[in-house]
Design a protein around this motif. Sequence first.
Motif, PDB file in Angstrom:
ATOM      1  N   ASP A 397      99.350  20.544  22.657  1.00 37.35           N
ATOM      2  CA  ASP A 397      98.380  19.529  23.109  1.00 37.35           C
ATOM      3  C   ASP A 397      97.406  20.127  24.117  1.00 37.35           C
ATOM      4  OD1 ASP A 397      99.555  17.631  21.534  1.00 37.35           O
ATOM      5  OD2 ASP A 397     100.685  16.668  23.132  1.00 37.35           O
ATOM      6  N   ILE A 400      94.871  22.602  22.258  1.00 38.45           N
ATOM      7  CA  ILE A 400      93.790  22.006  21.457  1.00 38.45           C
ATOM      8  C   ILE A 400      92.819  21.217  22.342  1.00 38.45           C
ATOM      9  CG2 ILE A 400      95.306  21.886  19.446  1.00 38.45           C
ATOM     10  CD1 ILE A 400      95.198  18.794  19.799  1.00 38.45           C
ATOM     11  N   GLU A 401      93.325  20.640  23.432  1.00 36.96           N
ATOM     12  CA  GLU A 401      92.417  19.950  24.355  1.00 36.96           C
ATOM     13  C   GLU A 401      91.454  20.947  24.999  1.00 36.96           C
ATOM     14  OE1 GLU A 401      92.563  16.954  28.239  1.00 36.96           O
ATOM     15  OE2 GLU A 401      94.411  17.786  27.401  1.00 36.96           O
ATOM     16  N   GLU A 406      90.747  17.645  18.104  1.00 33.67           N
ATOM     17  CA  GLU A 406      91.310  16.291  18.090  1.00 33.67           C
ATOM     18  C   GLU A 406      92.695  16.326  17.450  1.00 33.67           C
ATOM     19  OE1 GLU A 406      91.508  12.450  19.094  1.00 33.67           O
ATOM     20  OE2 GLU A 406      89.664  13.600  19.403  1.00 33.67           O
ATOM     21  N   LYS A 407      93.723  15.920  18.208  1.00 30.55           N
ATOM     22  CA  LYS A 407      95.068  15.819  17.639  1.00 30.55           C
ATOM     23  C   LYS A 407      95.108  14.625  16.697  1.00 30.55           C
ATOM     24  CE  LYS A 407      99.948  15.237  18.917  1.00 30.55           C
ATOM     25  NZ  LYS A 407     100.905  15.092  20.037  1.00 30.55           N
ATOM     26  N   THR A 410     101.777  14.018  14.604  1.00 28.36           N
ATOM     27  CA  THR A 410     102.934  14.879  14.354  1.00 28.36           C
ATOM     28  C   THR A 410     103.858  14.146  13.402  1.00 28.36           C
ATOM     29  OG1 THR A 410     104.171  13.995  16.247  1.00 28.36           O
ATOM     30  CG2 THR A 410     102.808  15.947  16.639  1.00 28.36           C
ATOM     31  N   TYR A 415     102.737  19.658  13.025  1.00 28.81           N
ATOM     32  CA  TYR A 415     101.688  19.310  13.998  1.00 28.81           C
ATOM     33  C   TYR A 415     100.345  19.445  13.299  1.00 28.81           C
ATOM     34  CZ  TYR A 415      99.290  19.294  18.562  1.00 28.81           C
ATOM     35  OH  TYR A 415      98.504  18.992  19.643  1.00 28.81           O
ATOM     36  N   CYS A 417      95.992  18.880  13.597  1.00 29.10           N
ATOM     37  CA  CYS A 417      94.812  18.622  14.429  1.00 29.10           C
ATOM     38  C   CYS A 417      93.563  18.984  13.622  1.00 29.10           C
ATOM     39  CB  CYS A 417      94.875  19.401  15.734  1.00 29.10           C
ATOM     40  SG  CYS A 417      94.773  21.197  15.543  1.00 29.10           S
TER      41      CYS A 417
END
Length: 563
Positions: A397, A400-401, A406-407, A410, A415, A417
Amino acid sequence: QDALKIFESANDKMGQADLLGNIGAFYYHKGDEVKALNHRLRSLRIAESINHKPGIASALSNIGSVYFMKQATQEKALRYYKMALPLCEELNDQTKIGAITVNMGNIYMRKKEYDKAQEAFDLSLKAYASNPVQIPNVYISLGDLNLQRNNYTAALKNYELALDLAKQTNHQLNIGRALGGKASVYRNMGDYKTAIGIYKQAEVINKELNAMLELEGLYDALATAYGKTGDFANAYRYQDLLTDIKDSLYNTETDKKLANIQFDFDLEKKQNEINLLTKDKSIQELELKKQQTFNTGMVVVLGLIVVLVFILYRSYRLKTKSHVLLDRKNMEIERLIRNILPAEIATELRSTGKAAPRNYEQVSVMFADFRGFTTMAEKLSPQALVTELDNYFMAFDDIIEKHGLEKIKTIGDAYMCAGGIPVADPNHIFNIVEASLEMQDFVRRNNQRQVEAGLTPWELRIGINVGPVVAGVVGKKKYAYDIWGSTVNIASRMESNGMPGQVNISSAVFELVKDRYACVYRGKIQAKNVGDIDMYLIDRKLDSTPRYIAVGDERVQEVPAKQ
């Protein structure tokens, strides 16, 4: 069902309980876990109402068997088995004792409580001493226990004894399970050729029986064994078979229904207890009223006055805090919504009550998945497994942030994104590649600590594709932001056909990043409605130091990929 109506009209409780148990068994063997659990809980409820101990013991054991089928409900299975076992011992039902204790032993083994598992298996052997059909099950479980303890000689002896006994009764399922266990011993000893040969024998038997759970374990083992021998064609083939069988076995809706049935059953039992207490309390109050005097009545009046004053005071305190609580609640709701949905989508939902789906011409999609997660789940306790998985996902998290991605969601150990949504970003493809490399680096660093602590390392596969998608919010409860299209499907195929520790990309991604990253061509895969797709491994920027990655049996230095 017609027979059940006859028993109900005759108010034959024992007949109802026995018949409901038989109907539950029918649905259990059909694989309908929801209906099996529903009928077995009804059987338990009726057997308890007439204190019919054989019926109670049978229902408890059968409910445990439904929960035993799934890893996530093993603790519930153990709780029901523990309730059933004393009753079965009181009734001297050796068949049920053998079945319950062997299943308890397998649960303890998965929790790594090996001494408890051994004790349970010993009880099962004693109970099944004169049962030639069931006793191979116990020797197979003992083989699994010794295999986990790395006692290969004892494990091989257990599996061979189980195989001989199963052949005597021509019990094909036990023959297949014993062969699978025997092959696993050779695999763990590094003799992959012998292991593959025995696994293939087990595969033939389980295919004929349509034993899906057994085939899932065999496909996972064969994919790993072929990979160890460098036969990646067969490794990929069995990996695809494993993916297909997982899709057919995993059913989230079934899990929810099982949980709801158990909740309703527990709630009804609690309500019955409350009704009984309420009835007793009413009788006591009636007796007290007969003995009340004027003075007692005055005490009651005074008590009511005290209660009224307390209620008024509390109401005053609550009013003074109401605005503060409402503000905090609104802030909390806003925070939760922004954790579930992108900011733009959340704003649109709040202002219009809906979010229109959108088409995006170019979006990068990443899937990440841990190889061998099912095997890992069997070796770790549920708490340790969730803690470790949470550690990885929180790190992902953050990564990717950092890269403006954008997630999406899961699913189990997977996972997902995306880049370039809901706000367009011209650098999304480079951002998602950088994020994928950082995720692999994090896993490598964490694995070093795992190995130093004597723990099994985790192996991450990552796949990336780029192309058009449709994105939007689905449902009216528990909103979920999701994306659809062949771009997403191909990204998933890139991951499932990837290599642990590497980033596998499609040709569409390669064309966009080949001037910045060194890649290695891997070959083609077939995609439905698309055709052949080229795959590449991507590992580093062109201006960084070359590394070496495994391709087949050789280690090849990275170079910029060319077509």
